[in-house]
Design an enzyme around this catalytic site. Sequence first.
Site: not given
Length: 354
Positions: A299, A271, A171, A228, A173, A138, A202
């Site tokens: 997670c 999750k 990933k 996402e 954010k 991430t 995400d």
Amino acid sequence: MTQTLRKITIRAESYRLIKPFTISRGYKNTADVVVVEINDGALTGRGECVPYARYGETLESVTAEIETIRPMLEGSTAGLNATSNHPLNRDDLQTAMHPGAARNAIDCALWDLEAKQNKQTVPDRLTLHPRPLSSAVTVTLDTPAKMAQVAKQEAAKQVSHQSSDKNKLVKIKLGGADGIAADIGRLSAIRDAVPEAALIVDVNEGWHPRDIVSHVEALKSFNIDLIEQPLPADNDDILKDIDLPFCADESVHDSSDLYHLNPGYTCVNIKLDKTGGLTEALKMLHLARDKNLKVMVGCMVASSLSMMPAYYLGLQADYVDLDGPLWLEKDHENGLVYSQGEIILPTTPLWGWD
């Protein structure tokens, strides 16, 4: 014959992070978890959960919820299952508690205890064969330049099994308060820095429907694997009319939600803190397959005690995002090993082993 009562221990723990973890809803410097231990008089099973602030969960509320169910778990006279005269097992738990963090900690502790009682590992019980798993790493919300730099650094750490870097997974954010135009700038900088890496974006419900409609072509140009939860869970109808690879997170919690999932989603993020444990997560995964949905196992930021049950789920998933322990200053001994973008099970794992 007198039945040995179980003993339940509940405690909150906090892990310092190596740096702030920032998403559209804010940031944190610690991973705060609740740990449940269930002892049968000889053996102890453990489970860990992360209270989900998005749904009003706190360390205190999750602890109180577990305390409420304690008599039924321990098998005290007042708490014994009236129909079968035994303490709650995992099957009972699915109806005795609603999905969420509290049930997750208990469910995983029971899985761990059962493995020890039966002298059979969790992967053996599930007929799974542990192997190294490629996991997304991430990149948290920041300026375009800083996010691009981190993305390049993280992609460089990942092993490439092919002649290109297309299997490397990052990933991102997004969903910052500065709006989708700023997020497009972040994506542009990141894609320039990692032109071949697979990207999961995400947004954590941070965009608005009108934003996506006006930026569809720009988003397509970045060749994103998954977007996402771009919109709030109660305002995502428009996604079914947009040709982009959307993945549901906040819009889907457990298997029952799959029956009315917005058809715009082609993937679901499972999750354990949402499903309420590995038992329901496995059920959800199999139903998602029946509905031709891709599966990502995700997670919260937590220790390997949280991550290990999800690792076994990840063995059956299309995408794995289980980098939570990498954010901790210190993880458990015998926790998951992270090497070159892969998760490796240690010789004697801390969870799910006899």
